[in-house]
Write a protein that holds these residues in place. Sequence first.
Motif, PDB file in Angstrom:
ATOM      1  N   LYS A   1       0.820  -1.218   0.000  1.00  0.00           N
ATOM      2  CA  LYS A   1       0.000   0.000   0.000  1.00  0.00           C
ATOM      3  C   LYS A   1       0.852   1.265   0.000  1.00  0.00           C
ATOM      4  O   LYS A   1       0.510   2.249  -0.653  1.00  0.00           O
ATOM      5  CB  LYS A   1      -0.960  -0.017   1.203  1.00  0.00           C
ATOM      6  N   GLU A   2       1.958   1.257   0.725  1.00  0.00           N
ATOM      7  CA  GLU A   2       2.821   2.438   0.735  1.00  0.00           C
ATOM      8  C   GLU A   2       3.511   2.607  -0.620  1.00  0.00           C
ATOM      9  O   GLU A   2       3.671   3.728  -1.109  1.00  0.00           O
ATOM     10  CB  GLU A   2       3.866   2.329   1.848  1.00  0.00           C
ATOM     11  N   ARG A   3       3.904   1.511  -1.231  1.00  0.00           N
ATOM     12  CA  ARG A   3       4.543   1.593  -2.561  1.00  0.00           C
ATOM     13  C   ARG A   3       3.573   2.180  -3.575  1.00  0.00           C
ATOM     14  O   ARG A   3       3.921   3.100  -4.330  1.00  0.00           O
ATOM     15  CB  ARG A   3       4.998   0.192  -2.997  1.00  0.00           C
ATOM     16  N   ILE A   4       2.339   1.665  -3.586  1.00  0.00           N
ATOM     17  CA  ILE A   4       1.336   2.147  -4.546  1.00  0.00           C
ATOM     18  C   ILE A   4       0.971   3.603  -4.265  1.00  0.00           C
ATOM     19  O   ILE A   4       0.837   4.417  -5.180  1.00  0.00           O
ATOM     20  CB  ILE A   4       0.083   1.241  -4.505  1.00  0.00           C
ATOM     21  N   ALA A   5       0.823   3.941  -2.968  1.00  0.00           N
ATOM     22  CA  ALA A   5       0.463   5.316  -2.594  1.00  0.00           C
ATOM     23  C   ALA A   5       1.509   6.313  -3.083  1.00  0.00           C
ATOM     24  O   ALA A   5       1.184   7.459  -3.423  1.00  0.00           O
ATOM     25  CB  ALA A   5       0.300   5.429  -1.086  1.00  0.00           C
ATOM     26  N   GLN A   6       2.765   5.880  -3.123  1.00  0.00           N
ATOM     27  CA  GLN A   6       3.850   6.768  -3.540  1.00  0.00           C
ATOM     28  C   GLN A   6       4.193   6.641  -5.017  1.00  0.00           C
ATOM     29  O   GLN A   6       5.123   7.295  -5.508  1.00  0.00           O
ATOM     30  CB  GLN A   6       5.093   6.500  -2.681  1.00  0.00           C
ATOM     31  N   GLY A   7       3.430   5.803  -5.734  1.00  0.00           N
ATOM     32  CA  GLY A   7       3.666   5.648  -7.161  1.00  0.00           C
ATOM     33  C   GLY A   7       4.998   4.999  -7.493  1.00  0.00           C
ATOM     34  O   GLY A   7       5.593   5.264  -8.550  1.00  0.00           O
ATOM     35  N   MET A   8       5.488   4.145  -6.617  1.00  0.00           N
ATOM     36  CA  MET A   8       6.788   3.496  -6.823  1.00  0.00           C
ATOM     37  C   MET A   8       6.585   2.097  -7.400  1.00  0.00           C
ATOM     38  O   MET A   8       5.712   1.349  -6.950  1.00  0.00           O
ATOM     39  CB  MET A   8       7.535   3.404  -5.485  1.00  0.00           C
ATOM     40  N   THR A   9       7.348   1.745  -8.393  1.00  0.00           N
ATOM     41  CA  THR A   9       7.243   0.412  -8.994  1.00  0.00           C
ATOM     42  C   THR A   9       7.931  -0.627  -8.113  1.00  0.00           C
ATOM     43  O   THR A   9       8.763  -0.282  -7.257  1.00  0.00           O
ATOM     44  CB  THR A   9       7.890   0.372 -10.386  1.00  0.00           C
ATOM     45  N   GLN A  10       7.603  -1.879  -8.349  1.00  0.00           N
ATOM     46  CA  GLN A  10       8.284  -2.948  -7.624  1.00  0.00           C
ATOM     47  C   GLN A  10       9.773  -2.961  -7.951  1.00  0.00           C
ATOM     48  O   GLN A  10      10.612  -3.223  -7.082  1.00  0.00           O
ATOM     49  CB  GLN A  10       7.648  -4.302  -7.980  1.00  0.00           C
ATOM     50  N   GLU A  11      10.101  -2.652  -9.203  1.00  0.00           N
ATOM     51  CA  GLU A  11      11.501  -2.619  -9.627  1.00  0.00           C
ATOM     52  C   GLU A  11      12.281  -1.551  -8.862  1.00  0.00           C
ATOM     53  O   GLU A  11      13.405  -1.798  -8.386  1.00  0.00           O
ATOM     54  CB  GLU A  11      11.604  -2.354 -11.142  1.00  0.00           C
ATOM     55  N   LYS A  12      11.665  -0.368  -8.728  1.00  0.00           N
ATOM     56  CA  LYS A  12      12.342   0.724  -8.028  1.00  0.00           C
ATOM     57  C   LYS A  12      12.531   0.396  -6.552  1.00  0.00           C
ATOM     58  O   LYS A  12      13.602   0.642  -5.980  1.00  0.00           O
ATOM     59  CB  LYS A  12      11.504   2.012  -8.165  1.00  0.00           C
ATOM     60  N   LEU A  13      11.496  -0.172  -5.920  1.00  0.00           N
ATOM     61  CA  LEU A  13      11.587  -0.504  -4.508  1.00  0.00           C
ATOM     62  C   LEU A  13      12.648  -1.576  -4.256  1.00  0.00           C
ATOM     63  O   LEU A  13      13.333  -1.554  -3.232  1.00  0.00           O
ATOM     64  CB  LEU A  13      10.226  -0.982  -3.987  1.00  0.00           C
TER      65      LEU A  13
ATOM     66  N   GLU B   1      15.465  -2.101  -5.751  1.00  0.00           N
ATOM     67  CA  GLU B   1      16.865  -1.735  -6.036  1.00  0.00           C
ATOM     68  C   GLU B   1      17.725  -1.769  -4.772  1.00  0.00           C
ATOM     69  O   GLU B   1      17.383  -1.164  -3.758  1.00  0.00           O
ATOM     70  CB  GLU B   1      16.929  -0.329  -6.644  1.00  0.00           C
ATOM     71  N   PHE B   2      18.846  -2.490  -4.859  1.00  0.00           N
ATOM     72  CA  PHE B   2      19.822  -2.623  -3.787  1.00  0.00           C
ATOM     73  C   PHE B   2      19.264  -3.362  -2.559  1.00  0.00           C
ATOM     74  O   PHE B   2      19.893  -3.369  -1.495  1.00  0.00           O
ATOM     75  CB  PHE B   2      20.372  -1.247  -3.346  1.00  0.00           C
ATOM     76  N   ILE B   3      18.076  -3.980  -2.693  1.00  0.00           N
ATOM     77  CA  ILE B   3      17.496  -4.734  -1.567  1.00  0.00           C
ATOM     78  C   ILE B   3      17.295  -6.199  -1.950  1.00  0.00           C
ATOM     79  O   ILE B   3      17.723  -7.106  -1.236  1.00  0.00           O
ATOM     80  CB  ILE B   3      16.148  -4.121  -1.114  1.00  0.00           C
ATOM     81  N   CYS B   4      16.614  -6.433  -3.079  1.00  0.00           N
ATOM     82  CA  CYS B   4      16.299  -7.797  -3.496  1.00  0.00           C
ATOM     83  C   CYS B   4      15.897  -7.774  -4.965  1.00  0.00           C
ATOM     84  O   CYS B   4      15.894  -6.727  -5.606  1.00  0.00           O
ATOM     85  CB  CYS B   4      15.166  -8.376  -2.642  1.00  0.00           C
ATOM     86  N   GLU B   5      15.501  -8.926  -5.479  1.00  0.00           N
ATOM     87  CA  GLU B   5      15.016  -9.008  -6.846  1.00  0.00           C
ATOM     88  C   GLU B   5      13.579  -8.482  -6.921  1.00  0.00           C
ATOM     89  O   GLU B   5      12.806  -8.654  -5.971  1.00  0.00           O
ATOM     90  CB  GLU B   5      15.037 -10.462  -7.339  1.00  0.00           C
ATOM     91  N   PRO B   6      13.198  -7.847  -8.059  1.00  0.00           N
ATOM     92  CA  PRO B   6      11.807  -7.389  -8.205  1.00  0.00           C
ATOM     93  C   PRO B   6      10.788  -8.507  -7.987  1.00  0.00           C
ATOM     94  O   PRO B   6       9.712  -8.283  -7.430  1.00  0.00           O
ATOM     95  CB  PRO B   6      11.753  -6.861  -9.641  1.00  0.00           C
ATOM     96  N   GLU B   7      11.156  -9.713  -8.417  1.00  0.00           N
ATOM     97  CA  GLU B   7      10.253 -10.857  -8.256  1.00  0.00           C
ATOM     98  C   GLU B   7       9.965 -11.131  -6.775  1.00  0.00           C
ATOM     99  O   GLU B   7       8.865 -11.559  -6.408  1.00  0.00           O
ATOM    100  CB  GLU B   7      10.865 -12.101  -8.906  1.00  0.00           C
ATOM    101  N   THR B   8      10.962 -10.850  -5.918  1.00  0.00           N
ATOM    102  CA  THR B   8      10.780 -11.060  -4.481  1.00  0.00           C
ATOM    103  C   THR B   8       9.691 -10.139  -3.936  1.00  0.00           C
ATOM    104  O   THR B   8       8.844 -10.560  -3.141  1.00  0.00           O
ATOM    105  CB  THR B   8      12.100 -10.809  -3.729  1.00  0.00           C
ATOM    106  N   ILE B   9       9.708  -8.874  -4.379  1.00  0.00           N
ATOM    107  CA  ILE B   9       8.670  -7.926  -3.949  1.00  0.00           C
ATOM    108  C   ILE B   9       7.302  -8.434  -4.375  1.00  0.00           C
ATOM    109  O   ILE B   9       6.340  -8.410  -3.606  1.00  0.00           O
ATOM    110  CB  ILE B   9       8.900  -6.517  -4.555  1.00  0.00           C
ATOM    111  N   SER B  10       7.219  -8.915  -5.618  1.00  0.00           N
ATOM    112  CA  SER B  10       5.951  -9.426  -6.138  1.00  0.00           C
ATOM    113  C   SER B  10       5.453 -10.599  -5.307  1.00  0.00           C
ATOM    114  O   SER B  10       4.268 -10.669  -4.963  1.00  0.00           O
ATOM    115  CB  SER B  10       6.124  -9.847  -7.598  1.00  0.00           C
ATOM    116  N   ARG B  11       6.352 -11.503  -4.955  1.00  0.00           N
ATOM    117  CA  ARG B  11       5.959 -12.684  -4.187  1.00  0.00           C
ATOM    118  C   ARG B  11       5.554 -12.317  -2.756  1.00  0.00           C
ATOM    119  O   ARG B  11       4.637 -12.909  -2.198  1.00  0.00           O
ATOM    120  CB  ARG B  11       7.101 -13.715  -4.174  1.00  0.00           C
ATOM    121  N   ILE B  12       6.226 -11.313  -2.189  1.00  0.00           N
ATOM    122  CA  ILE B  12       5.862 -10.842  -0.843  1.00  0.00           C
ATOM    123  C   ILE B  12       4.472 -10.222  -0.876  1.00  0.00           C
ATOM    124  O   ILE B  12       3.621 -10.507  -0.026  1.00  0.00           O
ATOM    125  CB  ILE B  12       6.903  -9.834  -0.308  1.00  0.00           C
TER     126      ILE B  12
END
Length: 590
Positions: free
Chosen positions: A301-313, A315-326
Motif C-alpha cells: 500500500k505504501e509503494r502504490i500510494a507513492q507511485g513506486m514500482t516494484q523494480e524501483k523498490l 533496487e539494492f534490496i532484493c530481486e523485483p520478483e521477491t517484492i511481487s511474491r511478498i
Amino acid sequence: MSQLGDYIRNIREEKKATQYELGKGICTNKELSKIELSDKIPDYFITCALLDRLGISNRLFEYILSQEEYEMCRLRHAIEEKLYDSDWDGVKQDLKEYRVLKRAKEPLHIQYMEFISSILYIHEKQYEKALDCINRAIKQTIADKEIESQMMGADEMKLLLKREYIYRKLGMPSEELQRYKKYIENNFEKAETLVFVYPELTILMSDELIEKREFKTIDEMCKKSLDLLNKNKNIDYLYDIFQVWNKIKHHIYTEKEKIKFNLYYNTFMEICKEWKIHPSIELFVRKIPVEIDLDWEIIQKERIAQGMTQEKLSEFICEPETISRIETTKRKANRQKFELMQKKLGVNRRIFDGGLIVDEIELLEKKREILRAVLKKDLESAKDLLQQLSIRCDLNDPKNKQFYLLQDIIIKQKEETIDDETSIELLEEALSYTKNIGNNFEIKGTLTSVERVIINSIAITYKRKGEKEKANKIWRGLLKNLEEISVDQIFHHINLTPIIFNLAKNLEETKQLQEAWKLCQEGLSMEIKYGRSDIIGFFLCEMADTLIEYKDKQRAKKYYIQALTIFRLLNDRNHCQAVYDLYKKNILNE
C-alpha cells in the motif's frame, strides 16, 4: 531491530527471574537469549506469552505480522466470535482448520486447541472429556503442582481456573481456589492484567463463600472486581458479578440500598437481554485487544500510494520478483529486508511497535497513563506526565515528537487555551512528521494508531468550527481506509469505533438520521462483543439522541436510562451528568 528484547530482559531481571523460568514451555533458553539480545524477533504468539508472564500488557504494542501468523490470529478471532454467538458447529469447523496449519503442533497452539476443545465438551456436558482437554492444555506450559515457584501469565491462570469450573460441574470441587487466589494476589500487580483473572476467581469462589455465609468477603471481592472492570473500561464478567450480588443482596444491603441495587440490576439485565451480553464465566474466552497490521500490505500500500514500482523498490534490496511474491503472500518478508523497504518508502514501523521509540517499558506505561488522564479530563496529571515523558524521551525522533505534540494539543483543546485554526495547523504538523496526506485528506497507504487519532482530531476540530461536511469527508476517508485493509476490522476496533461514533453524531446533527442509526448499531454491536464499556454508553446515548430527532421519546427514554446505568456502573460522573442533562432536556422537558 526491535527494542522488545531489551524490554523483556529488563523486566525479567527486575523480577529476578531466570531465562529458564520465563521461557519454560514457551521457548528454549537459547531462543530467549537471542530474543533478549535482539538477534531474533520472536513470533507474535511467543511474544504475547512472554509479555503475559512478565505482567506486561500486550496492548502496549501494535503488531506487524506475516500472513502465516495473521491466519492463526484470524482463526482464533473467528473461533472466539462463534463461541460468543453459540455457533458450535462453526467453532468445530474453524478448530479443524486450525489443526492442519503448519505450526499447530507447537506447544502454545496445542494449548489453545485443547482449551477450545474443553469449552466444546463443556457445552455438550461431557465434563470428563473437558477435564482431559484442559489437563493437556495445562501440561503444555505449566507444572501445576509447583505454581508457587514458577512464572505464570493471566492466560495460564485462566486455564487453572477453567479446570476448577469443570470440577464444579462434575460435583467434585477441589480446594485449589484459595491457593490460586494467593498466587493471583502475590503475582498479578497491574489492574490491566488482574482484570483478566480476578473477576473469574470471584465468581468461582462465590458459591462456596455464600454457603459458608461469608457475605462480606464475597461482597468485597465483587467490589474489587467491579473496580478492576471500571479501571479497564471492560464489560466482561459484569453480568456474572451482578448475578453474585443478586444472590447476597438480602444479607448485605439495607432496604434503601436494595431498591437502588434492584434498579441497576434490572436495567443492566435489560441491556444484556437486548444487546446479547452473555455470562463470561460460561465461555472463558479472552478477547483479542491488540492492533494488528500485515507486513506485506504495508509494503504494497505504501509503494502504490507513492507511485513506486516494484523494480524501483527492490533496487539494492532484493530481486523485483521477491517484492511481487511478498505482496501476493507467496513469500514471507525477511525482517531485515522489510526494514530496508520501509526505510526506502519513508515508513518507520517496527514489528512490535509501542508508538514511541524508548528504551524502557516504563515509558510505554507512562504513555498509557497520559491517555487515561486525558480521557478522564484529569488535565493537570496529564500535563505533568507528558512533561515527565518529554524529559526522558528523545523528542528529535519523529514518532516521539508526534505523540508529544498531539497530546499537548488535545490537553490545550480541553483547557480551551488554543483556538481551532491553530489546533488544525499544529495537528497537520504532527501528522507530517510521519505521514503526508495533503489538504484534501485523500488517505492512502496504511496508518498507525497515532496517525488515525490525529486525523480524527482534525475532523473533530473542523466540526467544532462548523465545517461539518468537511469533517464527514475526513471520517468517511478513515473508514474507507480501514475497510480496504486485509486485516479483519475487529483488530482495529480501538480506532474504528470512535470514528464510527463521531461520524454518527455528526450525521445525527445534520439530520441524516437513517445512516446515523445504522452506524450506531454497528458500533455498539462491535463494542459489546470486543470493547470498552464507556464507548457502549456513548453509543446508547447517541441512539437516544437520534430517536429524539425521530420524535420517538419512549424508545429514547429507554436508551438514555441504559446509558446512565452504564456510566453509573463505571463511576463516570462527568458522562453520567452529561447524559442526565440530555434526559432532563429531551424527556422531562426541563
